[in-house]
Design an enzyme around this catalytic site. Structure first.
Site, mmCIF file in Angstrom:
data_model
loop_
_atom_site.group_PDB
_atom_site.id
_atom_site.type_symbol
_atom_site.label_atom_id
_atom_site.label_comp_id
_atom_site.label_asym_id
_atom_site.label_seq_id
_atom_site.Cartn_x
_atom_site.Cartn_y
_atom_site.Cartn_z
ATOM 1 N N HIS A 95 -12.282 4.224 18.054
ATOM 2 C CA HIS A 95 -11.610 3.105 18.702
ATOM 3 C C HIS A 95 -12.249 2.737 20.040
ATOM 4 O O HIS A 95 -12.240 1.562 20.427
ATOM 5 C CB HIS A 95 -10.114 3.411 18.851
ATOM 6 N N ASP A 107 -10.821 -4.522 12.387
ATOM 7 C CA ASP A 107 -10.466 -3.111 12.163
ATOM 8 C C ASP A 107 -9.771 -2.994 10.807
ATOM 9 O O ASP A 107 -8.625 -2.575 10.712
ATOM 10 C CB ASP A 107 -9.555 -2.635 13.295
ATOM 11 N N ASP A 132 -1.861 -8.097 10.913
ATOM 12 C CA ASP A 132 -1.832 -7.013 9.924
ATOM 13 C C ASP A 132 -0.908 -7.434 8.782
ATOM 14 O O ASP A 132 0.219 -7.884 9.026
ATOM 15 C CB ASP A 132 -1.341 -5.711 10.548
ATOM 16 N N ASP A 185 -2.204 -12.309 5.635
ATOM 17 C CA ASP A 185 -3.543 -11.968 5.198
ATOM 18 C C ASP A 185 -4.550 -12.498 6.215
ATOM 19 O O ASP A 185 -4.453 -13.647 6.675
ATOM 20 C CB ASP A 185 -3.807 -12.592 3.819
ATOM 21 N N ALA A 186 -5.523 -11.680 6.593
ATOM 22 C CA ALA A 186 -6.462 -12.055 7.649
ATOM 23 C C ALA A 186 -7.263 -13.299 7.287
ATOM 24 O O ALA A 186 -7.544 -14.146 8.148
ATOM 25 C CB ALA A 186 -7.407 -10.890 7.946
ATOM 26 N N ASP A 202 -2.072 0.483 13.076
ATOM 27 C CA ASP A 202 -1.687 1.774 13.667
ATOM 28 C C ASP A 202 -1.533 1.698 15.183
ATOM 29 O O ASP A 202 -1.030 2.627 15.813
ATOM 30 C CB ASP A 202 -2.702 2.858 13.303
ATOM 31 N N GLN A 245 0.818 -1.202 0.000
ATOM 32 C CA GLN A 245 0.000 0.000 0.000
ATOM 33 C C GLN A 245 0.860 1.263 0.000
ATOM 34 O O GLN A 245 2.075 1.212 0.176
ATOM 35 C CB GLN A 245 -0.921 0.008 1.224
#
Length: 516
Positions: free
Chosen positions: A274, A370, A318, A352-353, A298, A244
């Site tokens: 959050h 999230d 992530d 990868d989720a 993050d 990304q």
């Protein structure tokens, strides 16, 4: 065939392979640019491939008119590919910054068609030249095509594993264009005795090479200034990772994170998001020892989870290690997440989720989803019936799942389709939404194996926004944002679950956010 002609023919084959590498890199580069600037990666790559192949067809047709001065024609084509392709990414950012939406798409698609046409001109000319110097036509065609196809594979791999992660989009365009110029000058030298006006060609090639080298040195910095105009606040950090395009901006204390051009949070109000994401499911889960966070690179969800002393382990999944590294090492981002990655309870997995959930063992008491909005195929699979079924299968009996589900105001059908998809797994759901000034009205879907009673929610940790008394109001939806959706004839629309086989969410998402 003489030794000299044999050398020339071999150089033609090498030239065809190298320019093919450049051509395929430009093709995938344009797809990546379209995905970043215009969104919807599948759509942009489809249009890129279609336009590029159409251009190659046009170029092959036009090549019938090039029967003389073949080397000169090839050199001019390479000069054009180098100049147009080299400055393509740089100029696209400029067009986007100064001319706005619509103009950038026209510019990109026109550039793809032109480069495709020039690429389609190259091979027939090289084949004719190989035949002209004494190679049998069937052999020359086969060998040039072999070089072309093999070069295509190499080009794709180079872009994926070298150029994009190491040099970024703008610098990659200039570097690949330099290769085109070097090939042109190499061919020019090889056939120098056949070329009239040799000096003129050499000067022209040298001048374009000079411009491209300047582009490598200064183009990215100038493109950065173009990109700065796209964002309201000054850019303080930018990085192209394998997955990304990351941008941090800051103005008057407001830190903002953008991934692929999409706002992920504003430090002025991210706590609203959050706190809702974390504390509602954490309040209801029994127990809440093992927590899974999907996305959240993050570190801000982790910050909220640190408020629970009875939590034993938090697994964060992530995909992008560079995002997590930034969250750990960037002083301003680390301050905002309160160095949450330093917590010894946190275990980070870069995967990868969907793949992670397929191979996951055991159960989780709370699962926080999230993830970015489903605006492309890669993200869409993380909003499917199949994915939510995997989450259900790894949810403890008394556990809770909280999913960020975009805006029920701006993307009403998207929000309620996500709810319908989660419900399709057999889980019970409850819907929440709240106002986040930097985003607007934003929605969440809470899911569990058993019926959910919101009166059991008790927010007993320190918060800036969320309170127990506020919870009932978050479940109330107005007439223009609730799940009762009618068509133009007033008939109620039945929303169907989003699945891997029938991904209906991307189109809804693109249509909903088109004007925002």
């Amino acid at each position: 065939m003489t030794d000299n002609n044999a050398i020339k023919s071999k150089r033609i084959y090498w030239a065809s392979g190298i320019v093919s590498i450049c051509g395929i890199i430009f093709e995938v580069l344009f797809g990546a640019l379209g995905s970043y600037i215009l969104g919807d990666g599948v759509k942009q790559y489809t249009l890129t491939i279609s336009l590029f192949l159409t251009g190659m067809g046009i170029g092959s047709f036009l090549s019938e008119r090039v029967m003389k001065k073949l080397i000169q024609a090839f050199i001019i084509i390479e000069f054009a590919v180098a100049f147009i392709g080299g400055f393509s990414a740089f100029l696209l950012f400029g067009v986007t910054a100064y001319l706005g939406s619509g103009s950038d798409a026209i510019f990109l698609y026109a550039t793809i068609l032109v480069i495709g046409t020039l690429t389609g001109l190259e091979l027939p000319i090289l084949i004719r030249k190989a035949n002209e110097i004494g190679v049998q036509i069937n052999k020359s065609t086969a060998r040039v095509l072999f070089s072309d196809y093999a070069g295509g594979l190499i080009g794709g791999l180079l872009f994926l594993f070298l150029f994009r992660p190491q040099f970024g989009l703008v610098k990659t365009a200039f570097l690949v264009a330099i290769i085109n110029i070097i090939v042109a000058l190499w061919v020019l030298y090889t056939f120098r005795k056949e070329i009239a006006h040799l000096k003129a060609y050499s000067v022209m090639g040298g001048f374009i090479l000079f411009l491209l080298i300047g582009g490598v040195m200064f183009g990215e910095e100038m493109a950065f200034s173009f990109e700065q105009k796209i964002y309201n606040d000054p850019i303080i950090y930018v990085e192209d990772t394998k997955y990304q395009h990351i941008i941090l901006t800051k103005e008057q204390g407001d830190l903002r994170l953008y991934l692929n051009g999409q706002l992920q949070f504003s430090s002025s109000d991210e706590y609203r998001y959050h706190e809702t994401l974390v504390h509602i499911p954490m309040s209801l889960a029994e127990p809440r020892e093992d927590i899974l966070v999907l996305g959240g690179g993050d570190g801000l969800a982790l910050r909220e989870l640190e408020k629970y002393q009875d939590t034993k382990e938090v697994t964060l999944v992530d995909l992008d290690p560079r995002m997590v590294k930034l969250a750990k090492n960037n002083p301003q981002l680390a301050q905002l997440n309160e160095n949450s990655f330093e917590n010894e309870k946190v275990h980070v997995v870069h995967e990868d989720a969907f793949d992670y959930m397929e191979s996951a063992k055991g159960f989780y008491d709370v699962i926080l989803v999230d993830l970015p909005d489903p605006n492309n195929e890669s993200l869409n699979k993380l909003y499917t019936l199949e994915f939510y079924s995997l989450l259900r299968n790894h949810l403890a009996p008394g556990g809770m799942i909280m999913v960020q589900a975009t805006s029920p105001v701006f993307a009403r059908k998207v929000y309620w389709t996500i709810d319908e998809t989660i419900s399709g797994t057999g889980m019970y759901t409850e819907n929440f939404h709240l106002d986040i000034p930097s985003f607007g009205n934003w929605g969440f879907v809470l899911a569990a194996r058993k019926p959910i009673d919101i009166s059991d929610i008790d927010i007993n940790v320190d918060t800036k926004y969320l309170s127990t008394d506020l919870i009932p109001s978050l479940t109330k939806f107005g007439k223009d944002e609730d799940g009762t959706i009618a068509n133009e004839d007033g008939e109620q629309v039945e929303l169907k679950p989003n699945t891997l086989i029938r991904p209906n969410l991307i189109e809804k998402y693109e249509r909903a956010w088109r004007n925002y």
